[in-house]
Every structure is written in structure tokens, then in C-alpha cells.
Design an enzyme around this catalytic site. Structure first.
Site, PDB file in Angstrom:
ATOM      1  CB  CYS B  82      -0.974  -0.040   1.181  1.00  0.00           C
ATOM      2  SG  CYS B  82      -2.306   1.169   1.034  1.00  0.00           S
ATOM      3  CG  HIS B 173      -3.139  -3.487   3.532  1.00  0.00           C
ATOM      4  ND1 HIS B 173      -2.069  -2.822   4.070  1.00  0.00           N
ATOM      5  CD2 HIS B 173      -3.962  -2.535   3.035  1.00  0.00           C
ATOM      6  CE1 HIS B 173      -2.235  -1.520   3.913  1.00  0.00           C
ATOM      7  NE2 HIS B 173      -3.370  -1.313   3.280  1.00  0.00           N
ATOM      8  CD  GLU B 175      -0.270  -5.628   5.642  1.00  0.00           C
ATOM      9  OE1 GLU B 175      -0.187  -6.278   4.580  1.00  0.00           O
ATOM     10  OE2 GLU B 175      -0.440  -4.389   5.666  1.00  0.00           O
TER      11      GLU B 175
END
Lengths: 293, 220
Positions: B82, B173, B175
Site C-alpha cells: 500500500c 494488504h 498482512e
């Protein structure tokens, strides 16, 4: 709100961690804040210090002002709705800002009910003085929490009190066997399921920022060292003598909150901080933190 | 010099704990990186999501920009998620580039407000045989890449993931999802051996998993 919308909303708050959110009252200030490294701006008509001075009913800002601020920056834009004023929240959602602050800095519209935030797609941040208040707001759908502190005073003492209270109550909760959680939840006004989750995690289940009275880089680092995930600065930047320098310094201090050498660098030569108030001398009725429950 | 065996996560602002949690799940040694001296000897560095203007300012103030450029010349592998993509791009629409280490052109905040943030599932054959959940939060778009850059994922006319020899960029993302495939992919790119796991999806992951990771500054 669908479960994945709420997840996305808590995750935007996660991406703001370690950052500073600054109050701004016009597009020029918003650009200064962005250039200084703010992770978001709070669009307002008046900062809390002026709301305090001028008195009267404080309401949601004029949408055209918020729109102009939104057009001026690429970082997220937040705006405040009055406690319980779900129509102000509907208008802010229609304006497609990034986050709503259901805020005690504005005059409450409802003394019994906060906004049912679970009915909205847009995320909400809410203030809290203790664990019960934080978890009640999360139960209503808040995706992010902040301390209330005492806005517009330049005095960090209430924000410290609120963060220490939350930390202490979480430690108490963690020391309890599961069968004692229900009693603790009853006595402290904690929604039970969220109390169990908080006990298991050892912290609030969403991001928790500091707000209310932060005026210096040292104040910001103090709140970070107490365990806050990030910082809101209200009047502290644009009511100081050199907003550009101070904004940068608070950003530096928030990122390097546990590094005294960098905090020293950040604290040097900032000019005058905002005019401050002794909270003990403010009449009870004029305190903001007591608004909402 | 001992063989490099660690992945660092740039710890200035943003989704640091989330990446450290994922790296722990794939059994790769990882640590948060905050000071210039900590970059030495890393096999890879993740620049996490956050606000690119904030990250760029902090990189400049503390001289970390030069350190990253120097370590990149020495062979450090980089992954930007990002905001990290914005920092690594050679070209940013409407603004000057920051680190300029991968030949892609990026448009900041290209989807709109938080109400336009979204999740979806896709296939990325080079990264995983399974379909992968993706999370986009006020994401940028990669609008074009130069020939030296390999496109890993294209959706609806924009590029969502790309890489060259040394640098990986994803506008989403991984994560923030239970998907570990991109972290395994980056670890292998760094020459590390991630723990062989079954599925790309870790069923034990929850959206609160990041809260287990202590902040670097809380450790002392």
C-alpha cells in the site's frame, strides 16, 4: 453493517498507528498538517479551545468546509458529529469522509443514547475515560477508541488519567479467573463478551489513540509510552506560535516515542505552546469529558 | 559477514505489528527497524502500509532514506504494501517520487474514501495455487510498469502487484488477511526458507492477531 465492513474499518485505524491526527479549520491548515506528516486531519469549524471560549451550542461543521478540506489533501479526513446525533452522522456518511468522531467536544444531542454505529458503513471513533466506556462504544460499533482527556486545555492530565484507568482495569481483568469476569463486568459496566475478549488480548480489541490536552512532543510521547497507539492533537498545533514546526515535532516524537535523544531533538526551539488552562479552575458544567457515558 | 537471515519491517508508522505477526507465522526471523544501524545485514525490508506522506517525511528527517538506498545497492530486497508501494515507485502521479526503486507509476488514494475500501479473492499463479483473499484500504493504483517489471496481478485495468529482481510491490494488504502466501513468496525472494505450511490460509489468524506483537519500544 456487514462483518467485513467493520473489519475494514478497524483496519484503517490500524494503518494510522504510530501517527498523529490533527485538528484543522480550513484547507490551508489541512495542507500544512499533511506536509508535516499527519496521518489524518479532523475537519472542524472551530478548534476545542475556541469552542470553549465562545460557548453556545457546538454542532457538526458546515459540510462545504469539510468538502473543501477533503479536496485539499490525500490523507484521510475525519469530522465530528454530536453525541447521539445520528442524522449528523448520516450527513457525514453521505459526504463520504473517512471517519466520524462522535465527540464530547460538540454539545451532546442526546443524553441517554450514543449513535448506533453498527447501522453505518462509515467508521466511528469515540472517546472514553475508562474501560467500561470504551467497550460500550465498541459494542455500539465504534472501530477505534481515543481517550477523552480534557479538550482545548493544553493540559494532558486528564488524558493520562483516562489511559492509566483503562490500563489498570485491563490488568485487573487479566488477573481474574473467567468465572469472576461476569461480576467485574457487572460492577464496571463492561459488555460481557468484550470483557472476555479484552482479558484474552490484554488490551482493547481495537486501536486506541490519545486525545484531549496534548500540546507538546513530550505530551505525545508520554501518551505513547503509556500504551496509546497514536495521537490526536486538537488545539495544540494551530493555537501554538509556530504550527509548522510544532506539527513536525509532534510527528517525530510520536514515531520515536521511546527514544529520549530524538525526543530532545524534537522538543528544541518550538516557540510558545498553546495557551493552557488549569482544569481544577474550570467550572464543573464546562468540563467536556463528562459528556456522554 | 554472516549470511543475512532476517527480514526487517520499517517501524516508523502504520501496519508494523501486522507484518511481524505474519512473518512469525511462517517461521522467518523478523524484527522492527527504526534506527539507521539496524538495517545492516538484513535480507529483506518490508515498508508497511500507513500514510505515505508521513512515512516519507520521517525517512527524510532521520536520514533513513539514504540508508535504504545504500542497502538496496548492496542487494537488500524490498517489499512495499500500500503506502510502501508509493514510497518505492519511480513515478508518482501528481507528486515527486520518494525512494524511486522500482520502475512503476503509482496514483495515490486512487479508489476514493474509506467507504470504497474493499475485500476480494483472486488467483495469483506465481504466488499461490490457491485463491487468495485481498484487502484494499484507501489503496493506490499502479497505473503502468516499464518492461523490466513483471506484473503479478492485474484487476479491472490497474495493476495490483508487480516485482523486479529486487523489489516487490502490492497495493493491497496481505498482512490484514489470513493469507500467508505473499509473505512466503517474499521470504523466498530474500533467499530465506519459510516453514513449509499446508495451506496459504492460516485458520488461526484473526483480525486481532496483531495485538500479540509488542511494539519494539515496549520491549526495553
Amino acid at each position: 453493517m456487514t462483518e467485513n465492513r467493520y473489519e475494514l474499518n478497524t483496519q484503517l485505524a490500524q494503518m494510522l498507528k504510530g501517527g498523529v491526527i490533527m485538528d484543522v479549520v480550513n484547507p490551508e491548515q489541512a495542507i500544512i498538517a499533511q506536509e508535516a506528516g499527519a496521518v489524518a486531519v479532523m475537519a472542524l469549524e472551530r478548534v476545542p479551545a475556541d469552542i470553549r471560549k465562545e460557548g453556545g451550542v457546538a454542532r457538526m461543521a458546515d459540510p462545504s468546509l469539510i468538502k473543501h478540506i477533503k479536496e485539499a489533501v490525500t490523507i484521510p479526513v475525519m469530522a465530528k458529529a454530536r453525541i447521539g446525533h445520528f442524522v449528523e452522522a448520516q450527513i457525514l456518511q453521505a459526504l463520504a469522509i473517512d471517519y466520524i468522531d462522535e465527540s464530547e467536544v460538540l454539545t451532546p444531542a442526546d443524553e441517554e443514547c450514543h449513535i448506533d454505529k453498527s447501522r453505518f458503513s462509515i467508521p466511528f471513533v469515540c472517546g472514553a475515560r475508562n474501560l467500561g466506556e470504551a467497550l460500550r462504544r465498541i459494542a455500539e460499533g465504534a472501530a477505534m477508541i481515543r481517550t477523552k482527556g480534557e479538550a482545548g486545555t493544553g493540559n494532558v492530565v486528564e488524558a493520562v488519567r483516562h489511559m492509566r484507568t483503562m490500563n489498570r482495569e485491563i490488568r485487573q481483568l487479566q488477573s481474574l479467573p473467567d468465572e469472576e469476569v461476569m461480576g467485574f463486568a457487572k460492577n464496571n459496566g463492561l459488555p460481557y463478551e468484550l470483557a472476555l475478549e479484552t482479558k484474552r488480548l490484554g488490551r482493547l480489541p481495537v486501536v486506541n489513540f490519545a486525545a484531549g490536552g496534548i500540546a507538546t512532543p513530550a505530551d505525545a510521547a508520554l501518551m505513547m509510552q503509556l500504551g496509546c497507539d497514536g495521537i490526536f492533537v486538537g488545539s495544540g498545533i494551530f493555537k501554538s506560535s509556530d504550527p509548522v514546526k510544532r506539527a513536525r515535532a509532534v510527528v517525530m516524537a510520536t514515531a520515536y516515542f521511546a527514544d529520549p535523544q530524538k525526543l530532545l531533538e524534537a522538543s528544541v526551539g518550538l516557540g510558545e505552546a498553546m495557551p493552557s488552562l488549569d482544569i481544577a479552575k474550570i467550572p464543573e458544567a464546562e468540563l467536556l469529558a463528562g459528556r456522554g457515558w | 559477514m554472516a549470511p543475512a537471515a532476517e527480514i526487517g519491517v520499517l517501524d516508523l508508522q502504520g501496519g508494523v505489528q501486522e507484518h511481524l505477526d505474519h512473518l512469525q507465522r511462517i517461521g522467518v526471523p523478523a524484527k522492527p527497524i527504526k534506527q539507521a544501524r539496524e538495517f545492516r545485514g538484513l535480507a529483506g525490508l518490508i515498508i508497511p502500509g500507513g500514510e505515505s506522506t508521513c512515512l516519507a517525511r520521517l525517512l527524510t528527517i532521520f536520514g533513513l532514506r539514504e540508508v535504504i538506498l545504500e542497502e538496496h545497492r548492496r542487494g537488500l530486497k524490498l517489499w512495499g504494501t500500500c503506502a510502501g508501494t508509493i514510497l518505492l515507485a519511480k513515478e508518482n502521479v501528481g507528486e515527486s517520487p520518494h525512494l524511486g526503486l522500482i520502475d512503476v507509476s503509482v496514483q495515490r488514494n486512487a479508489f476514493g474514501s474509506q467507504l470504497d475500501s474493499f475485500q476480494c479473492r483472486v488467483q495469483v499463479p506465481e504466488v499461490s495455487t490457491e485463491s487468495i483473499p485481498l484487502t484494499f484500504i484507501r489503496a493506490p493504483k499502479i497505473v503502468s510498469v516499464r518492461p523490466a517489471v513483471n506484473v503479478l496481478l492485474e484487476i479491472d485495468g490497474y495493476i495490483a502487484a508487480a516485482e523486479d529482481e529486487q523489489t516487490l510491490v502490492t497495493i493491497f494488504h496481505p498482512e490484514l488477511t489470513p493469507n500467508l502466501a505473499f509473505h512466503r513468496y517474499f521470504a523466498r525472494k530474500c533467499g530465506l526458507q519459510p516453514q513449509a505450511g499446508g495451506s496459504a490460509i492460516d485458520p488461526t489468524w484473526t483480525r486481532q492477531s496483531w495485538t500479540h506483537i509488542q511494539r519494539s519500544s515496549d520491549l526495553s
